[in-house]
Design an enzyme around this catalytic site. Structure first.
Site, PDB file in Angstrom:
ATOM      1  N   HIS A  65       0.885   5.036   1.590  1.00  0.00           N
ATOM      2  CA  HIS A  65       0.190   5.820   2.628  1.00  0.00           C
ATOM      3  C   HIS A  65       0.830   7.202   2.687  1.00  0.00           C
ATOM      4  O   HIS A  65       2.057   7.311   2.702  1.00  0.00           O
ATOM      5  CB  HIS A  65       0.318   5.104   3.975  1.00  0.00           C
ATOM      6  CG  HIS A  65      -0.384   5.822   5.075  1.00  0.00           C
ATOM      7  ND1 HIS A  65      -1.754   5.845   5.182  1.00  0.00           N
ATOM      8  CD2 HIS A  65       0.098   6.591   6.090  1.00  0.00           C
ATOM      9  CE1 HIS A  65      -2.096   6.583   6.235  1.00  0.00           C
ATOM     10  NE2 HIS A  65      -0.989   7.051   6.791  1.00  0.00           N
ATOM     11  N   LEU A  90      -3.704  -1.816  10.594  1.00  0.00           N
ATOM     12  CA  LEU A  90      -3.879  -0.696   9.659  1.00  0.00           C
ATOM     13  C   LEU A  90      -2.572   0.094   9.501  1.00  0.00           C
ATOM     14  O   LEU A  90      -2.001   0.567  10.488  1.00  0.00           O
ATOM     15  CB  LEU A  90      -4.984   0.244  10.177  1.00  0.00           C
ATOM     16  CG  LEU A  90      -5.199   1.511   9.353  1.00  0.00           C
ATOM     17  CD1 LEU A  90      -5.832   1.181   8.006  1.00  0.00           C
ATOM     18  CD2 LEU A  90      -6.066   2.513  10.114  1.00  0.00           C
ATOM     19  N   ASP A  91      -2.126   0.235   8.258  1.00  0.00           N
ATOM     20  CA  ASP A  91      -0.908   0.997   7.925  1.00  0.00           C
ATOM     21  C   ASP A  91       0.292   0.537   8.753  1.00  0.00           C
ATOM     22  O   ASP A  91       1.190   1.332   9.054  1.00  0.00           O
ATOM     23  CB  ASP A  91      -1.142   2.509   8.102  1.00  0.00           C
ATOM     24  CG  ASP A  91      -2.302   3.013   7.239  1.00  0.00           C
ATOM     25  OD1 ASP A  91      -2.443   2.512   6.112  1.00  0.00           O
ATOM     26  OD2 ASP A  91      -3.051   3.891   7.694  1.00  0.00           O
ATOM     27  N   SER A  98       4.801   6.736   2.365  1.00  0.00           N
ATOM     28  CA  SER A  98       5.467   5.467   2.657  1.00  0.00           C
ATOM     29  C   SER A  98       4.808   4.349   1.863  1.00  0.00           C
ATOM     30  O   SER A  98       3.581   4.306   1.756  1.00  0.00           O
ATOM     31  CB  SER A  98       5.316   5.108   4.141  1.00  0.00           C
ATOM     32  OG  SER A  98       5.733   6.160   4.985  1.00  0.00           O
ATOM     33  N   ASN A 120       0.861  -1.192   0.000  1.00  0.00           N
ATOM     34  CA  ASN A 120       0.000   0.000   0.000  1.00  0.00           C
ATOM     35  C   ASN A 120       0.890   1.232   0.000  1.00  0.00           C
ATOM     36  O   ASN A 120       2.034   1.183   0.450  1.00  0.00           O
ATOM     37  CB  ASN A 120      -0.867  -0.006   1.271  1.00  0.00           C
ATOM     38  CG  ASN A 120      -1.785   1.198   1.351  1.00  0.00           C
ATOM     39  OD1 ASN A 120      -2.397   1.592   0.347  1.00  0.00           O
ATOM     40  ND2 ASN A 120      -1.904   1.793   2.526  1.00  0.00           N
TER      41      ASN A 120
HETATM   42  C1  GRF Z   1      -3.073   8.938  -2.062  1.00  0.00           C
HETATM   43  O1  GRF Z   1      -2.888  10.055  -1.239  1.00  0.00           O
HETATM   44  C2  GRF Z   1      -2.501   7.726  -1.378  1.00  0.00           C
HETATM   45  O2  GRF Z   1      -1.371   8.012  -0.608  1.00  0.00           O
HETATM   46  C3  GRF Z   1      -3.622   7.307  -0.484  1.00  0.00           C
HETATM   47  O3  GRF Z   1      -4.802   7.590  -1.201  1.00  0.00           O
HETATM   48  C4  GRF Z   1      -4.544   8.577  -2.193  1.00  0.00           C
HETATM   49  C5  GRF Z   1      -4.865   7.942  -3.500  1.00  0.00           C
HETATM   50  O4  GRF Z   1      -4.811   8.800  -4.576  1.00  0.00           O
HETATM   51  N1  GRF Z   1      -3.454   5.920  -0.116  1.00  0.00           N
HETATM   52  P1  GRF Z   1      -4.968   8.200  -6.043  1.00  0.00           P
HETATM   53  O5  GRF Z   1      -6.334   7.530  -6.117  1.00  0.00           O
HETATM   54  O6  GRF Z   1      -3.847   7.218  -6.268  1.00  0.00           O
HETATM   55  O7  GRF Z   1      -4.893   9.385  -6.939  1.00  0.00           O
END
Ligand code: GRF
Length: 188
Positions: free
Chosen positions: A109, A144-145, A136, A107
């Site tokens: 974040h 979570l995260d 990150s 993921n």
């Molecule tokens: C990003 O800020 C990412 O870090 C978070 O959700 C947002 C997604 O944006 N997990 P996108 O849909 O990739 O434009």
């Protein structure tokens, strides 16, 4: 043999687009086999399909969580997906789903983990008086995260910064970081 990546999105999917663009490079270790979403109306789905990528959407409305996730899981497996990247996927994966894909989900974040898990990360970094925000890439676990951090990018917080302005600068870094770290991860 390139690895087959599945990407889960809920919205515009700008990080998904960055992953798709990077997959086109000859030395990319992965191809994008499927973009899937819990939101049939997600803008990123139309973009992916316009770019020749297979897509799948299933709304969880009216379904038990296990039933909804079984549909996503089946779509990923049918597409031959070996690893999953979450890209703005706004739904918590169940422990059972994470266990089935253990160590094979990443993921991105928008904070310098372990700081600011969850939502409103940029606002919290600014209000905390931090010198930097950032993003990150981490392995997804039941917490979570919380999984192993594979890479980060730091972005200076400027005097008078707003969460929106910081988010925009961090997002530009996300688009560079995510494809690089996913490629390293799939090569290791
Ligand atoms: C990003 O800020 C990412 O870090 C978070 O959700 C947002 C997604 O944006 N997990 P996108 O849909 O990739 O434009």
């Amino acid at each position: 043999m390139k690895r087959k990546l599945g990407i889960l999105i809920s919205g515009r999917g700008s990080n998904m687009q960055a992953l798709v663009e990077a997959a086109r490079l000859a030395d990319s270790p992965y191809t994008v086999a499927l973009v899937a979403s819990d939101k049939p109306e997600a803008a990123g789905l139309a973009w992916a399909s316009d770019h020749g990528i297979a897509t799948f959407a299933r709304s969880p409305k009216g379904l038990a969580k296990a039933e909804y996730e079984a549909a996503i899981d089946a779509a990923l497996r049918d597409a031959g997906v070996e690893a999953i990247a979450l890209a703005g996927y706004m739904r918590l994966l169940s422990d059972a789903f994470v266990a089935r894909w253990r160590g094979r989900i990443v993921n991105i974040h928008p904070s310098l983990l372990p700081l600011y898990k969850g939502l409103d990360t940029h606002k919290r970094a600014i209000e905390g008086g931090d010198s930097h925000g950032g993003c990150s890439v981490h392995i997804v676990t039941e917490e979570l995260d919380g999984g192993e951090v594979l890479g980060q990018a730091r972005v200076p917080i400027l005097p008078g910064d707003t969460p929106e302005a910081l988010a925009e600068r961090v997002l530009a870094e996300e688009h560079a970081l995510y494809p690089r770290i996913v490629a390293d991860w799939l090569r290791r």
